[in-house]
Design an enzyme around this catalytic site. Structure first.
Site, PDB file in Angstrom:
ATOM      1  N   HIS A  13       0.866  -1.187   0.000  1.00  0.00           N
ATOM      2  CA  HIS A  13       0.000   0.000   0.000  1.00  0.00           C
ATOM      3  C   HIS A  13       0.898   1.231   0.000  1.00  0.00           C
ATOM      4  O   HIS A  13       1.511   1.556   1.015  1.00  0.00           O
ATOM      5  CB  HIS A  13      -0.909   0.010   1.247  1.00  0.00           C
ATOM      6  N   HIS A  15       1.538   5.375  -1.661  1.00  0.00           N
ATOM      7  CA  HIS A  15       1.166   6.564  -2.443  1.00  0.00           C
ATOM      8  C   HIS A  15       2.427   7.161  -3.053  1.00  0.00           C
ATOM      9  O   HIS A  15       3.315   7.595  -2.321  1.00  0.00           O
ATOM     10  CB  HIS A  15       0.499   7.621  -1.557  1.00  0.00           C
ATOM     11  N   LYS A  99      -9.486  -0.512  -5.797  1.00  0.00           N
ATOM     12  CA  LYS A  99      -9.483   0.148  -4.498  1.00  0.00           C
ATOM     13  C   LYS A  99     -10.818   0.813  -4.203  1.00  0.00           C
ATOM     14  O   LYS A  99     -11.293   1.627  -4.993  1.00  0.00           O
ATOM     15  CB  LYS A  99      -8.360   1.204  -4.499  1.00  0.00           C
ATOM     16  N   HIS A 136     -10.305   1.046   1.925  1.00  0.00           N
ATOM     17  CA  HIS A 136     -10.079   1.997   3.011  1.00  0.00           C
ATOM     18  C   HIS A 136     -11.298   1.825   3.910  1.00  0.00           C
ATOM     19  O   HIS A 136     -12.378   2.312   3.598  1.00  0.00           O
ATOM     20  CB  HIS A 136      -9.974   3.435   2.482  1.00  0.00           C
ATOM     21  N   HIS A 174      -4.470  -0.811   5.877  1.00  0.00           N
ATOM     22  CA  HIS A 174      -4.081  -0.046   7.061  1.00  0.00           C
ATOM     23  C   HIS A 174      -5.031  -0.279   8.244  1.00  0.00           C
ATOM     24  O   HIS A 174      -5.705   0.632   8.702  1.00  0.00           O
ATOM     25  CB  HIS A 174      -3.904   1.444   6.770  1.00  0.00           C
ATOM     26  N   ASP A 247       1.552   2.540   3.546  1.00  0.00           N
ATOM     27  CA  ASP A 247       0.689   3.722   3.405  1.00  0.00           C
ATOM     28  C   ASP A 247       1.528   4.995   3.489  1.00  0.00           C
ATOM     29  O   ASP A 247       1.063   6.031   3.967  1.00  0.00           O
ATOM     30  CB  ASP A 247      -0.430   3.730   4.456  1.00  0.00           C
TER      31      ASP A 247
HETATM   32  N1  LIG Z   1      -3.310   7.535   4.834  1.00  0.00           N
HETATM   33  C1  LIG Z   1      -3.495   8.830   4.761  1.00  0.00           C
HETATM   34  O1  LIG Z   1      -3.596   9.493   5.804  1.00  0.00           O
HETATM   35  N2  LIG Z   1      -3.583   9.468   3.582  1.00  0.00           N
HETATM   36  C2  LIG Z   1      -3.599   8.877   2.274  1.00  0.00           C
HETATM   37  C3  LIG Z   1      -4.923   8.309   1.914  1.00  0.00           C
HETATM   38  C4  LIG Z   1      -5.262   7.002   2.605  1.00  0.00           C
HETATM   39  O2  LIG Z   1      -4.564   6.008   2.488  1.00  0.00           O
HETATM   40  O3  LIG Z   1      -6.282   6.933   3.290  1.00  0.00           O
HETATM   41  C5  LIG Z   1      -3.177   9.946   1.257  1.00  0.00           C
HETATM   42  O4  LIG Z   1      -3.387   9.747   0.060  1.00  0.00           O
HETATM   43  O5  LIG Z   1      -2.602  10.968   1.667  1.00  0.00           O
HETATM   44 ZN   LIG Z   2      -3.131   5.129   1.780  1.00  0.00          ZN
HETATM   45 ZN   LIG Z   3      -6.673   4.846   3.148  1.00  0.00          ZN
END
Ligand SMILES: NC(=O)N[C@@H](CC(=O)O)C(=O)O
Ligand SMILES: [Zn+2]
Ligand SMILES: [Zn+2]
Length: 345
Positions: A13, A15, A99, A136, A174, A247
């Site tokens: 996971h 970003h 997702k 999520h 998460h 995450d």
């Molecule tokens: N985890 C987070 O707090 N933020 C994530 C989004 C997510 O995974 O929920 C993001 O894209 O910034």
């Molecule tokens: Zn995330």
């Molecule tokens: Zn998330």
């Protein structure tokens, strides 16, 4: 033990964002991780197979030369997602998962799903073709306390969905609560959970004691200490249903340090050092490889990486920069608030 060899880890996971931010952060992942499931919550989101193919190309172009990194692409589920496009994405090998963001649950999720019934045709197709759904798992109902949103999601959305579609493979991403851990443990098939690095280390005090600490704010928000302890036990148990999804979610500092700070914690750069520390504290260094390198691939039907990495415990603490500099701006690095001695050699 002062050194440990494990299969090269994957991040289930992640970003990476796009443009200058992507270029600024990708090397922190590709240095240690062979593969990652790439979150589709860009602006605009990655909705179609064609979007995912183009995003994958942009990611591969940004990987530092010399690193080998495989982005595993996901699609952002909307109420209008076309089941045929999803199936074609899976058949072509491009798409690893779809997702689900409940609309409004987290960063860039306003285009997510409001009415689960509208997503049923896609979910039914995914169950049929064996494509996992990553969720999520938080409700967005304003009446529900933010600390209860994961549990209420399990009871009112996830469990009914799994009863309606038992063949659908679901990754609860998460996981932040004891309830989530127990729910995953109670399922004998088609359910697994990812756990972040930071939720093994912080609880809600880290966000709120001594002033608001925006760099410890993420969603789902960190919970009470008993929940952190349950996550640590789950991660360190070796149970194949739990694996790492960092995450890691970079936001530039001005968007965190302001009147309405974004949710997200940046951990790609020091995750392996943090995890070795946590697993050593749990007396479970022998389970670290299962968590970072074996359970995830098994769940997603992939082979574990052939390459290995060596973790070394140094006498002197290993330092990471407090911020990384990206073309989009500075991004604060997760500070575990204890000295790190484990390093990737
Ligand atoms: N985890 C987070 O707090 N933020 C994530 C989004 C997510 O995974 O929920 C993001 O894209 O910034
Ligand atoms: Zn995330
Ligand atoms: Zn998330």
């Amino acid at each position: 033990m002062s050194s440990l060899i494990i299969r090269r880890p994957d991040d289930w996971h992640l970003h990476l964002r796009d443009g200058a931010m992507l270029e600024g952060v990708i090397g922190d992942t590709s240095r240690h991780f062979a593969r990652a499931i790439i979150m589709p919550n860009l602006v605009p989101p990655v909705v179609t197979t064609q979007d995912a193919r183009a995003y994958r190309e942009r990611i591969l172009k940004a990987v530092p030369s010399g690193d080998r990194f495989e982005p595993l692409m996901t699609l952002y589920l909307t109420e209008h997602t076309n089941p045929d496009d999803v199936e074609e994405g899976k058949r072509s090998g491009l798409i690893t998962a779809v997702k689900l963001y409940p609309a409004g649950a987290t960063t860039n999720s306003h285009g997510g799903v409001r009415d689960m019934d509208k997503a049923m045709p896609v979910l039914e197709r995914m169950a049929k073709i064996g494509l996992p759904l990553c969720v999520h798992g938080e409700v967005t109902t304003p009446e529900v306390d933010i600390f209860d949103r994961e549990k209420v999601f399990i009871d009112t959305v996830l469990d009914p969905l799994r009863k309606r579609l038992p063949e659908l493979k679901v990754t609860m991403e998460h996981v932040t609560t004891e309830d989530g851990v127990q729910y995953i443990r109670s399922a004998d098939r088609n359910l697994a959970g990812s756990i972040t690095t930071h939720h093994l280390i912080i609880n809600r005090n880290d966000i709120l004691v001594g002033g608001i600490q925006p760099h410890y704010y993420c969603l789902p928000v960190a919970k009470r200490e008993n929940h952190r302890q349950a996550l640590r036990k789950a991660a360190a148990s070796g149970d194949a249903r739990f694996f790492l999804g960092t995450d890691s979610a970079p936001h530039v500092d001005p968007l965190k340090e302001c009147g309405c700070g974004c949710a997200g914690i940046y951990t790609s750069i020091n995750t392996m050092s943090c995890l070795a520390h946590v697993f050593e504290q749990e007396d479970a260094l022998d389970k670290l490889e299962a968590f970072t390198s074996l359970n995830g691939p098994a769940w997603y039907g992939l082979a574990p990486n052939e390459e290995t990495i060596t973790l070394v415990k140094r006498d002197q603490s290993v330092t990471f920069p407090p911020k990384i500099v990206t073309g989009a701006g500075p991004v604060t690095v997760f500070n575990p608030k204890f000295p790190l001695h484990w390093d990737v050699a």
